[in-house]
Design a protein around this motif. Structure first.
Motif, mmCIF file in Angstrom:
data_model
loop_
_atom_site.group_PDB
_atom_site.id
_atom_site.type_symbol
_atom_site.label_atom_id
_atom_site.label_comp_id
_atom_site.label_asym_id
_atom_site.label_seq_id
_atom_site.Cartn_x
_atom_site.Cartn_y
_atom_site.Cartn_z
ATOM 1 N N ALA A 115 -3.171 -5.299 -4.997
ATOM 2 C CA ALA A 115 -4.226 -4.284 -5.017
ATOM 3 C C ALA A 115 -5.539 -4.838 -4.482
ATOM 4 O O ALA A 115 -6.270 -4.156 -3.751
ATOM 5 N N PHE A 116 -5.857 -6.076 -4.841
ATOM 6 C CA PHE A 116 -7.064 -6.730 -4.326
ATOM 7 C C PHE A 116 -7.008 -6.819 -2.796
ATOM 8 O O PHE A 116 -7.971 -6.474 -2.100
ATOM 9 N N CYS A 117 -5.880 -7.281 -2.273
ATOM 10 C CA CYS A 117 -5.715 -7.389 -0.815
ATOM 11 C C CYS A 117 -5.766 -6.013 -0.156
ATOM 12 O O CYS A 117 -6.354 -5.857 0.926
ATOM 13 N N MET A 118 -5.169 -5.027 -0.804
ATOM 14 C CA MET A 118 -5.182 -3.669 -0.265
ATOM 15 C C MET A 118 -6.606 -3.163 -0.101
ATOM 16 O O MET A 118 -6.949 -2.527 0.907
ATOM 17 N N ALA A 119 -7.455 -3.423 -1.094
ATOM 18 C CA ALA A 119 -8.842 -2.974 -1.017
ATOM 19 C C ALA A 119 -9.540 -3.580 0.192
ATOM 20 O O ALA A 119 -10.268 -2.892 0.915
ATOM 21 N N ASP A 120 -9.312 -4.868 0.432
ATOM 22 C CA ASP A 120 -9.929 -5.516 1.584
ATOM 23 C C ASP A 120 -9.347 -5.011 2.905
ATOM 24 O O ASP A 120 -10.070 -4.806 3.881
ATOM 25 N N ILE A 121 -8.045 -4.800 2.937
ATOM 26 C CA ILE A 121 -7.404 -4.295 4.160
ATOM 27 C C ILE A 121 -7.921 -2.907 4.507
ATOM 28 O O ILE A 121 -8.056 -2.552 5.684
ATOM 29 N N SER A 122 -8.252 -2.113 3.492
ATOM 30 C CA SER A 122 -8.700 -0.736 3.729
ATOM 31 C C SER A 122 -9.967 -0.673 4.577
ATOM 32 O O SER A 122 -10.236 0.352 5.218
ATOM 33 N N ASP A 123 -10.747 -1.752 4.592
ATOM 34 C CA ASP A 123 -11.946 -1.772 5.437
ATOM 35 C C ASP A 123 -11.597 -1.649 6.914
ATOM 36 O O ASP A 123 -12.454 -1.296 7.732
ATOM 37 N N TRP A 124 -10.342 -1.912 7.248
ATOM 38 C CA TRP A 124 -9.889 -1.888 8.646
ATOM 39 C C TRP A 124 -8.957 -0.721 8.932
ATOM 40 O O TRP A 124 -8.340 -0.650 9.992
ATOM 41 N N VAL A 125 -8.852 0.194 7.960
ATOM 42 C CA VAL A 125 -7.947 1.332 8.091
ATOM 43 C C VAL A 125 -8.736 2.621 7.898
ATOM 44 O O VAL A 125 -9.479 2.769 6.926
#
Length: 277
Positions: A115-125
Motif C-alpha cells: 500500500a505504501f508503494c502504491m501511494a508513491d506509484i500513484s503520483d505517476w498514474v
C-alpha cells in the motif's frame, strides 16, 4: 463469475466475512446524505478511538505527503475531503479486523508495504489518488487473510510462495481450495462496498498480462499492484524472488512506463519506512 464466487464461498466455509464497523456504515450514510457536513463526519469517526487514531496515523504519515500536519479528525476532513477520508477510514478498519500475530501479521505487514508503494506509484498514474492507491494496496490480499483464518497452518506455505510466484500461485491455491485468494478478496470487497474498478483489480492482480484487461483504469491499477508487489518482494527476498516475479514486474512497468530511477526511489523509501511498526 457466479460459479467462481460460489467456489470462493465454499473455500472459506465456516468463516464469516467481517462486517463493516458501525462507524464506517454511519460514515457512508452521512457522506451520501444530501445534508452531510464535516462536523458530523468528524464526530462519527471520533466515536471509535482506535479507528480515529489509526486514521490520524495514516493522514500524517508519508502515505499522503501533506505539507502541513493535521492535528484532529476535523482538520483531516477539511484538508483531504470527505471521499478521500472515507477511503482511509475503511483502510484503517481493515487493519484491526484480523489477528496481529503469526501469519496474519505477516500478510498485513506485506499489504501495508504494498500500500505504501502504491501511494508513491500513484503520483505517476493519472486518475488514481494516493488514498485510493493505498486502499487498494491494503485490500488486494484481504482474501489471503480469510484463507489464513480458515487454516493458518495450511495456508502459510502458499502465502510464502506468492511472494516469488505471483502468477502460478493461483493454480496452487486452486488445487487446495478449488478457489483462490483473489476471488475470496472479491467477496470481501463486495461486502465492504469497494468501488467496482477496485473489485476488478483485486480479482485480476495475479494475471500474467495487463494488456488483456480492457478497462483502462483497472488495467492501470493491476499494473500498479504488480510493480508494488515486485518492489516489496525484492526488499523482502532479494535475489530469491525468482524470474516469475521479475516478469510480473516487467509487465506492470511496461503498462505504466515508469523509469528505473523512480522505482529505485520508491524502493529506498520503503526500506526506511516504519509506519506499520
Amino acid at each position: 463469475m457466479h460459479e467462481k464466487l460460489r467456489n470462493a464461498m465454499h473455500a472459506i466455509h465456516g468463516q464469516s466475512i467481517p462486517e463493516l464497523p458501525d462507524e464506517v456504515l454511519l460514515l457512508e450514510r452521512e457522506i451520501k446524505s444530501k445534508f452531510s457536513n464535516t462536523v458530523s463526519v468528524a464526530q462519527i469517526i471520533e466515536q471509535n478511538t482506535t479507528l480515529s487514531g489509526e486514521v490520524m496515523r495514516i493522514v500524517n504519515s508519508p502515505i499522503l505527503k501533506l505539507k502541513v500536519p493535521c492535528h484532529s479528525i476535523r482538520d483531516a476532513v477539511n484538508v483531504i475531503g470527505l471521499d478521500n477520508l472515507y477511503n482511509l477510514v475503511v483502510s484503517a478498519a481493515l487493519k484491526n479486523l484480523f489477528g496481529t500475530k503469526g501469519l496474519f501479521k505477516d500478510i498485513m505487514d506485506h499489504s501495508v508495504d504494498v500500500a505504501f508503494c502504491m501511494a508513491d506509484i500513484s503520483d505517476w498514474v493519472q486518475d488514481v489518488t494516493r488514498d485510493q492507491a493505498y486502499m487498494l494496496g491494503l485490500f488486494h490480499n484481504a482474501g489471503a487473510l480469510m484463507l489464513a483464518a480458515k487454516s493458518e497452518a495450511q495456508y502459510e506455505s502458499l502465502f510464502r510462495n506468492s511472494m516469488s510466484l505471483p502468477t502460478s500461485i493461483l493454480q496452487k491455491e486452486e488445487a487446495v481450495y478449488q478457489s483462490n485468494h483473489a476471488m475470496v478478496g472479491v467477496l470481501i470487497a463486495k461486502k465492504w462496498h469497494l468501488p467496482v474498478d477496485m473489485i476488478n483489480a483485486i480479482m485480476l492482480h495475479h494475471n500474467d498480462k495487463c494488456e488483456r484487461i480492457q478497462n483502462d483504469r483497472v488495467r492501470a491499477m493491476v499494473a500498479m499492484l504488480k510493480v508494488a508487489n515486485a518492489i516489496v518482494s525484492e526488499v523482502s527476498l532479494g535475489a530469491y524472488r525468482g524470474n516469475e516475479m521479475r516478469e510480473y514486474e516487467l509487465d506492470g512497468l511496461k503498462e505504466l512506463m515508469i523509469s528505473a530511477g523512480v522505482i529505485k526511489e520508491i524502493r529506498t523509501a520503503l526500506m526506511t519506512y516504519t509506519f506499520k511498526n
